[in-house]
Design a protein around this motif. Structure first.
Motif, PDB file in Angstrom:
ATOM      1  N   ALA A  84       0.840  -1.199   0.000  1.00 59.70           N
ATOM      2  CA  ALA A  84       0.000   0.000   0.000  1.00 59.70           C
ATOM      3  C   ALA A  84       0.875   1.248   0.000  1.00 59.70           C
ATOM      4  O   ALA A  84       2.001   1.236   0.512  1.00 59.70           O
ATOM      5  CB  ALA A  84      -0.910  -0.012   1.223  1.00 59.70           C
ATOM      6  N   PRO A  85       0.392   2.357  -0.563  1.00 56.81           N
ATOM      7  CA  PRO A  85       1.195   3.586  -0.592  1.00 56.81           C
ATOM      8  C   PRO A  85       1.582   4.041   0.815  1.00 56.81           C
ATOM      9  O   PRO A  85       0.771   3.993   1.747  1.00 56.81           O
ATOM     10  CB  PRO A  85       0.253   4.600  -1.252  1.00 56.81           C
ATOM     11  N   LEU A  86       2.813   4.476   0.964  1.00 54.09           N
ATOM     12  CA  LEU A  86       3.310   4.995   2.235  1.00 54.09           C
ATOM     13  C   LEU A  86       3.594   6.479   2.073  1.00 54.09           C
ATOM     14  O   LEU A  86       4.391   6.881   1.221  1.00 54.09           O
ATOM     15  CB  LEU A  86       4.589   4.264   2.658  1.00 54.09           C
ATOM     16  N   ILE A  87       2.939   7.293   2.890  1.00 56.79           N
ATOM     17  CA  ILE A  87       3.161   8.741   2.892  1.00 56.79           C
ATOM     18  C   ILE A  87       3.862   9.121   4.187  1.00 56.79           C
ATOM     19  O   ILE A  87       3.377   8.801   5.275  1.00 56.79           O
ATOM     20  CB  ILE A  87       1.830   9.500   2.758  1.00 56.79           C
ATOM     21  N   TRP A  88       5.010   9.763   4.055  1.00 55.02           N
ATOM     22  CA  TRP A  88       5.740  10.270   5.230  1.00 55.02           C
ATOM     23  C   TRP A  88       5.296  11.708   5.424  1.00 55.02           C
ATOM     24  O   TRP A  88       5.424  12.544   4.522  1.00 55.02           O
ATOM     25  CB  TRP A  88       7.243  10.194   4.986  1.00 55.02           C
ATOM     26  N   ILE A  89       4.742  12.008   6.601  1.00 56.85           N
ATOM     27  CA  ILE A  89       4.095  13.306   6.827  1.00 56.85           C
ATOM     28  C   ILE A  89       4.665  13.962   8.076  1.00 56.85           C
ATOM     29  O   ILE A  89       4.920  13.296   9.084  1.00 56.85           O
ATOM     30  CB  ILE A  89       2.558  13.110   6.927  1.00 56.85           C
ATOM     31  N   LEU A  90       4.880  15.262   8.004  1.00 52.91           N
ATOM     32  CA  LEU A  90       5.507  16.001   9.098  1.00 52.91           C
ATOM     33  C   LEU A  90       4.689  17.228   9.463  1.00 52.91           C
ATOM     34  O   LEU A  90       4.329  18.033   8.598  1.00 52.91           O
ATOM     35  CB  LEU A  90       6.913  16.450   8.692  1.00 52.91           C
ATOM     36  N   ALA A  91       4.392  17.396  10.753  1.00 54.30           N
ATOM     37  CA  ALA A  91       3.832  18.635  11.291  1.00 54.30           C
ATOM     38  C   ALA A  91       4.681  19.039  12.485  1.00 54.30           C
ATOM     39  O   ALA A  91       5.117  18.178  13.258  1.00 54.30           O
ATOM     40  CB  ALA A  91       2.382  18.450  11.716  1.00 54.30           C
ATOM     41  N   GLY A  92       4.911  20.336  12.636  1.00 52.22           N
ATOM     42  CA  GLY A  92       5.800  20.785  13.696  1.00 52.22           C
ATOM     43  C   GLY A  92       5.152  21.598  14.787  1.00 52.22           C
ATOM     44  O   GLY A  92       5.824  22.013  15.730  1.00 52.22           O
ATOM     45  N   SER A 147      -1.208  23.787  15.014  1.00 51.17           N
ATOM     46  CA  SER A 147      -2.053  24.059  13.850  1.00 51.17           C
ATOM     47  C   SER A 147      -1.741  23.092  12.720  1.00 51.17           C
ATOM     48  O   SER A 147      -2.639  22.630  12.008  1.00 51.17           O
ATOM     49  CB  SER A 147      -1.868  25.503  13.382  1.00 51.17           C
ATOM     50  N   GLY A 148      -0.467  22.764  12.547  1.00 47.29           N
ATOM     51  CA  GLY A 148      -0.086  21.794  11.529  1.00 47.29           C
ATOM     52  C   GLY A 148      -0.572  20.401  11.859  1.00 47.29           C
ATOM     53  O   GLY A 148      -0.902  19.609  10.958  1.00 47.29           O
ATOM     54  N   ASP A 149      -0.640  20.085  13.144  1.00 48.93           N
ATOM     55  CA  ASP A 149      -1.149  18.783  13.583  1.00 48.93           C
ATOM     56  C   ASP A 149      -2.614  18.618  13.185  1.00 48.93           C
ATOM     57  O   ASP A 149      -3.030  17.553  12.715  1.00 48.93           O
ATOM     58  CB  ASP A 149      -0.984  18.672  15.103  1.00 48.93           C
ATOM     59  N   VAL A 150      -3.397  19.676  13.344  1.00 41.00           N
ATOM     60  CA  VAL A 150      -4.805  19.641  12.941  1.00 41.00           C
ATOM     61  C   VAL A 150      -4.920  19.476  11.428  1.00 41.00           C
ATOM     62  O   VAL A 150      -5.712  18.663  10.924  1.00 41.00           O
ATOM     63  CB  VAL A 150      -5.537  20.923  13.400  1.00 41.00           C
ATOM     64  N   LEU A 151      -4.121  20.248  10.685  1.00 42.30           N
ATOM     65  CA  LEU A 151      -4.117  20.134   9.232  1.00 42.30           C
ATOM     66  C   LEU A 151      -3.739  18.721   8.794  1.00 42.30           C
ATOM     67  O   LEU A 151      -4.361  18.131   7.904  1.00 42.30           O
ATOM     68  CB  LEU A 151      -3.107  21.112   8.630  1.00 42.30           C
ATOM     69  N   GLY A 152      -2.702  18.184   9.426  1.00 41.78           N
ATOM     70  CA  GLY A 152      -2.250  16.847   9.071  1.00 41.78           C
ATOM     71  C   GLY A 152      -3.299  15.793   9.337  1.00 41.78           C
ATOM     72  O   GLY A 152      -3.502  14.871   8.533  1.00 41.78           O
ATOM     73  N   ALA A 160       3.702   7.462   8.017  1.00 37.75           N
ATOM     74  CA  ALA A 160       4.810   7.514   8.967  1.00 37.75           C
ATOM     75  C   ALA A 160       5.224   8.974   9.067  1.00 37.75           C
ATOM     76  O   ALA A 160       4.833   9.793   8.222  1.00 37.75           O
ATOM     77  CB  ALA A 160       5.973   6.644   8.491  1.00 37.75           C
ATOM     78  N   GLY A 161       6.000   9.327  10.094  1.00 38.59           N
ATOM     79  CA  GLY A 161       6.468  10.698  10.200  1.00 38.59           C
ATOM     80  C   GLY A 161       6.369  11.263  11.595  1.00 38.59           C
ATOM     81  O   GLY A 161       6.524  10.544  12.589  1.00 38.59           O
ATOM     82  N   VAL A 162       6.092  12.559  11.672  1.00 37.25           N
ATOM     83  CA  VAL A 162       6.068  13.295  12.936  1.00 37.25           C
ATOM     84  C   VAL A 162       4.770  14.092  13.033  1.00 37.25           C
ATOM     85  O   VAL A 162       4.408  14.803  12.089  1.00 37.25           O
ATOM     86  CB  VAL A 162       7.271  14.252  13.044  1.00 37.25           C
ATOM     87  N   GLY A 163       4.092  13.977  14.145  1.00 40.02           N
ATOM     88  CA  GLY A 163       2.856  14.727  14.358  1.00 40.02           C
ATOM     89  C   GLY A 163       2.505  14.755  15.829  1.00 40.02           C
ATOM     90  O   GLY A 163       3.214  14.193  16.669  1.00 40.02           O
ATOM     91  N   GLY A 164       1.378  15.378  16.106  1.00 42.47           N
ATOM     92  CA  GLY A 164       0.924  15.502  17.483  1.00 42.47           C
ATOM     93  C   GLY A 164      -0.285  14.637  17.770  1.00 42.47           C
ATOM     94  O   GLY A 164      -0.541  13.635  17.095  1.00 42.47           O
ATOM     95  N   VAL A 165      -1.053  15.054  18.759  1.00 38.85           N
ATOM     96  CA  VAL A 165      -2.183  14.264  19.248  1.00 38.85           C
ATOM     97  C   VAL A 165      -3.204  13.989  18.152  1.00 38.85           C
ATOM     98  O   VAL A 165      -3.701  12.873  18.010  1.00 38.85           O
ATOM     99  CB  VAL A 165      -2.861  14.990  20.433  1.00 38.85           C
ATOM    100  N   ARG A 166      -3.536  15.010  17.367  1.00 43.20           N
ATOM    101  CA  ARG A 166      -4.574  14.843  16.343  1.00 43.20           C
ATOM    102  C   ARG A 166      -4.150  13.828  15.281  1.00 43.20           C
ATOM    103  O   ARG A 166      -4.951  12.985  14.860  1.00 43.20           O
ATOM    104  CB  ARG A 166      -4.877  16.183  15.663  1.00 43.20           C
TER     105      ARG A 166
END
Length: 410
Positions: free
Chosen positions: A22-30, A33-38, A55-61
């Motif tokens: 399956a496609p793997l998207i590496w996503i980053l929010a710092g 507000s970026g966490d909500v967008l992500g 995979a990547g970096v994000g927050g609670v959302r």
């Protein structure tokens, strides 16, 4: 019957990608507000293709959407030209960690969200890997240091922007840019229930509810909260029933609780999104830092004043570089001073107290702001009425499809 079930099961297994393929998207929010967008982007992508992995970096959302963050997002939540200096070594280590993870995973696509100080360094470091890259939320170089736009070609395959004028600005510099609409329109900020807020927090109906928004970063809140506390002490002399409410992200909740422990009136601290929107519905005024929070309050129809304070050296440097007449997003989009901007030297308790009192006591001021808010928000609609997250997801999937076609030689 059993044979039919087995045949159907074989058909499904043959047509549903295995987790490994399956496609793997590496996503980053710092930041928050970026966490909500992500999170909204992840949800919209999965609605179109449930097999997509992240995979990547994000927050609670984003973690609620299934992301296992490589490291805590709060490690990146810092801003300011001077404020970032003590964190350079730690940020450099996180940058190396992110790049190494991308190299090891070799994802089908990388999405970085806002946080240009960190995100653009990641994009630059992975330029030679041949992985399609999307940057979501345009760097605000149109506001200051416009020459930096010359550094961007080659950093991404597509830039997804939130503000209508950004598409033209970046396109003029040869950068493929797509306006997807502003995510504040999906925030639900206008859906609050004032009565529910009063009941939940034991607030007397009709009290002067004041929203205070000191920022979502740990480096912002401690700078503004002491001023807010002193402002409240002055305000209570003429408005003893004022009820301060501070909506915060989990990233700064402990900091806010600690900083406000000795305030003359203890604020209501809310971390739940619906609770925040209920507070907006009950509020008669708001005092907020500049940024997306001004658009949230505009959507909720809360009259506001904008304030901000940074390190004096940061402020000195910023004033020499800024090329726009306003810092409040609502003012910038309206092209005029819809809301007061009380910045740096004007971010003083006495000045803020007068501004807040005027918001509560002058109905005409509130009416004028609300009318201007409507015009500003109309200009933030995405193309063809598409929700911003859906438009962003469509752009991401288009790039994935193009990569797949290229690999297959189509």
């Amino acid at each position: 019957m059993l044979r039919r079930v087995r045949r159907y099961a074989w058909f499904m297994d043959a047509h549903i990608p295995s987790p490994a393929s399956a496609p793997l998207i590496w996503i980053l929010a710092g930041e928050a507000s970026g966490d909500v967008l992500g999170a909204r982007l992840m949800q919209a992508l999965r609605a179109r293709n449930p097999a997509i992995r992240f995979a990547g970096v994000g927050g609670v959302r984003m973690e609620e959407q299934g992301l296992r963050s490589l490291f805590p997002m709060r490690d990146l939540a810092v801003m300011g030209l001077v404020e970032v200096l003590p964190r350079l070594r730690a940020l450099s280590a996180r940058l190396n960690e992110a790049v190494q993870d991308i190299e090891a995973r070799s994802p089908d696509l990388v999405v970085t969200i806002d946080s240009p100080g960190f995100a653009l360094r990641v994009l630059r470091r992975i330029r030679g890997l041949g992985i399609p890259r999307v940057h979501y939320v345009a760097p605000q170089v149109w506001a200051w240091r416009q020459k930096r736009v010359k550094e961007f070609p080659g950093l991404w395959e597509e830039l997804l922007c939130l503000l209508p004028f950004e598409e033209e600005f970046f396109s003029k510099h040869g950068l493929l840019t797509k306006f997807v609409g502003h995510p504040v329109l999906q925030s639900g900020a206008e859906t609050g229930d004032a009565a529910r807020f009063y009941r939940k927090h034991g607030v007397k109906e009709g009290a002067h509810v004041l929203i205070l928004m000191p920022g979502s970063r740990r480096s912002e809140a401690p700078r503004l909260l002491p001023v807010f506390g002193k402002m409240l002490a002055l305000l209570r002399q003429e408005m003893p029933d004022v009820v301060p409410v501070i909506p915060v992200s989990p990233v700064v909740a402990a900091t806010v609780a600690r900083e406000t422990a000795r305030w003359p009136v203890r604020p209501v601290i809310v971390t739940d999104v619906q609770d925040k929107h209920d507070a907006f519905a009950a509020a008669g005024a708001a005092l907020t830092k500049s940024g997306t929070s001004t658009l949230e309050l505009a959507l909720a129809g809360v009259p506001m004043a904008v304030t901000y304070r940074v390190n004096p050296l940061t402020a000195f440097m910023a004033r020499r570089l800024i090329r726009v007449p306003y810092v409040a997003m609502v003012n910038l989009l309206a092209g005029r001073a819809v809301v007061p901007e009380l910045l740096q030297e004007q971010c003083r308790p006495s000045v803020l107290a007068r501004a807040v009192r005027a918001l509560f006591e002058d109905p005409e001021m509130g009416h004028e702001q609300k009318e201007a808010f409507k015009t500003v928000l109309q200009g933030l609609q995405g193309p063809g009425g598409t929700l911003p997250a859906e438009a962003a997801a469509d752009a991401v999937l288009q790039l994935l499809a193009e990569r797949s076609q290229k690999e297959q030689g189509l």
